[in-house]
Every structure is written in structure tokens, then in C-alpha cells.
Scaffold this motif. Structure first.
Motif, PDB file in Angstrom:
ATOM      1  N   ASP A 143      -3.126  18.943  -6.658  1.00  0.00           N
ATOM      2  CA  ASP A 143      -2.908  17.518  -6.901  1.00  0.00           C
ATOM      3  C   ASP A 143      -2.125  16.918  -5.724  1.00  0.00           C
ATOM      4  O   ASP A 143      -1.217  17.555  -5.191  1.00  0.00           O
ATOM      5  N   PRO A 144      -2.457  15.701  -5.291  1.00  0.00           N
ATOM      6  CA  PRO A 144      -1.755  15.094  -4.148  1.00  0.00           C
ATOM      7  C   PRO A 144      -0.244  14.981  -4.348  1.00  0.00           C
ATOM      8  O   PRO A 144       0.518  15.056  -3.368  1.00  0.00           O
ATOM      9  N   ARG A 145       0.227  14.791  -5.581  1.00  0.00           N
ATOM     10  CA  ARG A 145       1.677  14.704  -5.817  1.00  0.00           C
ATOM     11  C   ARG A 145       2.347  16.043  -5.529  1.00  0.00           C
ATOM     12  O   ARG A 145       3.393  16.112  -4.874  1.00  0.00           O
TER      13      ARG A 145
ATOM     14  N   GLU B 277       3.355   5.337  -5.261  1.00  0.00           N
ATOM     15  CA  GLU B 277       2.056   5.371  -4.594  1.00  0.00           C
ATOM     16  C   GLU B 277       1.005   6.242  -5.285  1.00  0.00           C
ATOM     17  O   GLU B 277      -0.186   6.096  -4.999  1.00  0.00           O
ATOM     18  N   ARG B 278       1.435   7.153  -6.164  1.00  0.00           N
ATOM     19  CA  ARG B 278       0.479   8.138  -6.686  1.00  0.00           C
ATOM     20  C   ARG B 278       0.422   8.148  -8.216  1.00  0.00           C
ATOM     21  O   ARG B 278      -0.043   9.123  -8.804  1.00  0.00           O
TER      22      ARG B 278
ATOM     23  N   ALA C 259       2.316  16.723  -1.734  1.00  0.00           N
ATOM     24  CA  ALA C 259       3.324  15.931  -1.024  1.00  0.00           C
ATOM     25  C   ALA C 259       4.705  16.559  -1.161  1.00  0.00           C
ATOM     26  O   ALA C 259       5.496  16.599  -0.193  1.00  0.00           O
TER      27      ALA C 259
ATOM     28  N   GLU D 183       2.609   8.278 -10.690  1.00  0.00           N
ATOM     29  CA  GLU D 183       3.466   9.104 -11.547  1.00  0.00           C
ATOM     30  C   GLU D 183       4.016   8.279 -12.701  1.00  0.00           C
ATOM     31  O   GLU D 183       4.363   7.111 -12.540  1.00  0.00           O
TER      32      GLU D 183
ATOM     33  N   ASN E  45       5.826   9.466  -5.152  1.00  0.00           N
ATOM     34  CA  ASN E  45       4.836   9.794  -6.181  1.00  0.00           C
ATOM     35  C   ASN E  45       4.770   8.706  -7.257  1.00  0.00           C
ATOM     36  O   ASN E  45       3.698   8.416  -7.794  1.00  0.00           O
TER      37      ASN E  45
ATOM     38  N   GLY F 188      -3.418  14.057 -13.432  1.00  0.00           N
ATOM     39  CA  GLY F 188      -4.419  13.631 -12.474  1.00  0.00           C
ATOM     40  C   GLY F 188      -5.729  14.344 -12.767  1.00  0.00           C
ATOM     41  O   GLY F 188      -5.804  15.210 -13.645  1.00  0.00           O
TER      42      GLY F 188
END
Length: 389
Positions: free
Chosen positions: A375-377, A32-33, A380, A35, A29, A369
Motif C-alpha cells: 500500500d502507498p501509505r 494526501e492518501r 511512504a 487515511e 498519509n 486501500g
């Protein structure tokens, strides 16, 4: 952990060996995302199997995220607020099938005499947002906000469909709690649940705890954000932008001092995990019973799947709200068990309870976000948890 993009980043805490995938997802996270600072906690049964934190509590990266860093979790607060209501149901003080006006007589105005308590908990009361302009300063005024809600007419026929009550939910449930107990829901939560159980979570934030609070950072608004907002139906604008609040408001002392039981809970991931864990463990926290098994099960009593009138476009499939929290359903918002339940907070945070897996999760962060849910985090982390079971 070191990375060329984040050379000073450290992930602290622990994760059991079989939950290495959760640590990997948590680290990803950051890489790549986007954080900034975050924490995640997972319990299986009464055992904490993951308790991780890392990154920064401020955008300038001057304050590391610590074990006891608190952060505003937005609508993840709705879970603890619902717990308060169900505690009153369990004690025979609140009837889910009673008219709200039985506890709050003024609420009968505007054709709402038949609105039931269960409609408030399931976002079916038709009061997703106020019709008249309502500023952030007015939101901080409990008496004014609840009086306006009591006087207004619903946006749709109550009980027929759900439409996300982003901010009004907490005032509606909270005023019923206040009418029964004589105290606001934040005080009731502290007296009855978080205080006795030692859970580090409050509605609002006491000034003495402000040094522990992370600073929220808002997601970048799209360039055409204003034009997109102009195209939204009136009920969506009322629910999500009356008033429009974000990181700047949530970082303010006024927001932290207010009572907003749908959106200004402050806590650690550990605390969120413990609160949602009461539902995962069918009413238990450690060896203490908070809710009866029947009351804990009642929270996920589905009230009918539909395309939500406020958030519908954000989900691939229809969603279903129980009596206070969302069911995972076909969108797998809280994992593969469609009867798992939970709640997301604006920008990313999440609490999850899966009674069948005896599993709970809390995830909190400060870089928001653009998502109200899924949320993608968060997704995941949930995927990694279930892959580890």
C-alpha cells in the motif's frame, strides 16, 4: 496538526528528532492518501524511536484513535502465527522437513502424504483456497474448515511454486500447532509470547476488548470489479474470494469471536512492532529470549523466488517467501535490504523486521486501500524510516 481538509485531526505520541521524516510521512498519509485512523511504531534495537497515532476509529469521526486502539490487521497476523510454529521448532516439537501428516494424519488424503511442514509456511502446499464453496459462517467453524483442507487435492504440485494462501495458511499451520500443543494458535500465542511479554495482540478479539476496536472501512470497489473477478483463474478466486470477506465481516462479532490465524489478529502498531521486533533482534524481546538466534534466522530462509500463482500480477518482480514471512527482495517491499522480511495485511497494515538494521516497524489503519500488499501509505512510511537511519 491542523489542515483545511481535516480541521480536527490530531497526531499524538512521539518521534525522535532524527525520525521527523516518519512523522511527516504519517501526517501526509492523512492529507494526501486518504487515511482515516492509523498508528505507526518503529524500534531500533530495543528503543522505540517512533510511536504515533491519530485520526478516527470510526467512519463517522466520533471516536478519536487512541494510544490503545486495537484494529484487525488481516494478514499481518501471519507473522505472529509463524512465530508460534518456529517456537515449536526451536523446542524440538516440530520438524520443518517432516510430512504434515506425521502430526495431522487425516491430511494425507487427496495425495498430500508428501507435503512437508515447510510447504505450509512458505505457501507452497498447493492449498491456497478450498475448491468447494465455503461461506464466512463456515470459515468460523475450525473443525469444518480444517477437515475440508485435509480432504482436498492440491491445486498444484506441492513444493514446486508458491501461491498465496490468504486464509487457509492460518488453518493449516494452526491445526499442526493444535495437534502438537492441544490448544489453538491464539491461545498458544497468548500463553507463550504475548501474555508473558505484555504485548497487546490477540488472534480474534475478546468481547471485553471490543470497545477499544476501530471500525474498518472498505476500499471503494472499482465499477468493473465483478467483471474483473470473473476473469481470474480458479485458484486465485479460491484463495481470495472463497469466501469473499472484507470490512463488513471483520467488524462483526462473529469474525472477532472466531479463530482465523491468517487474518483476524487484533492489535496496536506498538504490538505489531514488538512481535516483528523479535525477528529483527534475532529472537530477543527486551532482555528475554523468545527464539534462539538460529530459529529467528530460519524464518527468512528463502524457499525459492517465483511469480506467485495468486498474487504474481501485483508485483514488478518475482517474490520469495521464507518460512512464514515474505522477503523484501527486488520489490523492496520491506525496505532496501533484500533480506529484510515482513508481512502485509489486506488493505494496508504491515509488520517489518530487518535484522541487519536491528529495526522493526508496525503500521495499522482502518481505512482499507485496494492493495493486498505494498500500500502507498506503508511504502511512504518505510521509505521515511530508512531515510532517517
Amino acid at each position: 496538526m491542523e489542515d483545511s481538509a481535516f480541521p480536527a485531526l490530531r497526531i499524538e505520541g512521539h518521534s525522535d528528532e532524527r525520525f521527523t521524516a516518519v512523522r511527516d510521512a504519517f501526517e501526509a498519509n492523512f492529507r494526501e492518501r486518504g487515511e482515516l485512523g492509523a498508528a505507526v511504531s518503529v524500534r531500533v534495537g530495543d528503543e522505540v524511536v517512533v510511536d504515533l497515532w491519530g485520526g478516527w476509529a470510526d467512519p463517522g469521526r466520533t471516536r478519536p484513535w487512541e494510544r490503545d486502539t486495537l484494529v484487525n490487521v488481516w494478514s499481518t497476523t501471519k507473522g505472529p502465527t509463524a512465530l508460534c510454529a518456529h517456537l515449536l521448532v526451536d523446542r524440538g516439537l516440530l520438524d520443518l522437513d517432516a510430512p504434515v501428516a506425521a502430526y495431522w494424519p487425516e491430511f494425507a488424503a487427496g495425495g498430500k502424504s508428501a507435503v512437508l511442514v515447510r510447504h505450509l509456511l512458505s505457501h507452497r502446499a498447493g492449498l491456497a483456497g478450498l475448491r468447494e464453496p465455503h461461506s464466512a459462517a463456515q470459515l468460523y467453524d475450525w473443525k469444518l474448515t480444517t477437515a475440508r483442507l485435509a480432504a482436498m487435492e492440491p491445486w498444484w504440485e506441492p513444493g514446486t511454486q508458491s501461491g498465496y494462501h490468504a486464509l487457509t495458511y492460518g488453518f493449516l499451520i494452526g491445526e499442526v500447532i493444535r495437534r502438537i500443543t492441544g490448544v489453538l494458535p491464539g491461545e498458544f500465542l497468548q500463553q507463550e509470547i504475548t501474555g508473558p511479554l505484555g504485548i497487546d495482540f490477540t488472534i480474534g478479539l475478546p468481547e471485553k476488548e471490543s470497545a477499544r476496536a476501530a471500525e474498518l472501512v472498505h476500499a471503494q470497489d472499482p465499477a468493473d470489479g465483478a467483471s474483473l473477478m470473473a476473469q481470474l483463474p480458479p485458484v486465485v478466486l479460491a484463495a481470495l474470494a472463497n469466501p469473499a470477506v472484507g470490512a463488513a465481516e471483520a467488524n462483526s462479532s462473529e469474525w472477532r469471536a472466531a479463530e482465523i490465524p491468517a487474518a483476524n489478529g487484533h492489535g496496536t502498531a506498538r504490538a505489531v512492532c514488538a512481535l516483528y521486533g523479535i525477528l529483527a533482534r534475532r529472537g530477543l524481546c527486551g532482555d528475554r529470549r523468545v527464539l534462539s538466534p538460529e530459529a529467528a534466522e530460519r524464518v527468512r530462509e528463502g524457499q525459492g523466488a517465483c511469480r506467485d500463482l495468486v498474487l504474481g500480477a501485483g508485483f514488478a518482480q518475482d517474490t520469495e517467501v521464507g518460512l512464514g514471512l515474505w522477503l523484501s527482495g527486488g520489490n523492496a517491499s520491506y525496505g532496501p535490504n533484500p533480506r529484510a522480511l515482513g508481512h502485509d495485511g489486506f488493505g494496508g497494515s504491515c509488520g517489518l523486521a530487518d535484522p541487519e538494521a536491528d529495526l522493526s516497524l508496525g503500521y495499522v489503519m482502518n481505512r482499507m486501500g485496494p492493495h493486498i500488499a505494498d500500500d502507498p501509505r506503508k511504502m511512504a512510511l518505510i521509505e521515511a524510516v530508512y531515510s532517517s537511519l
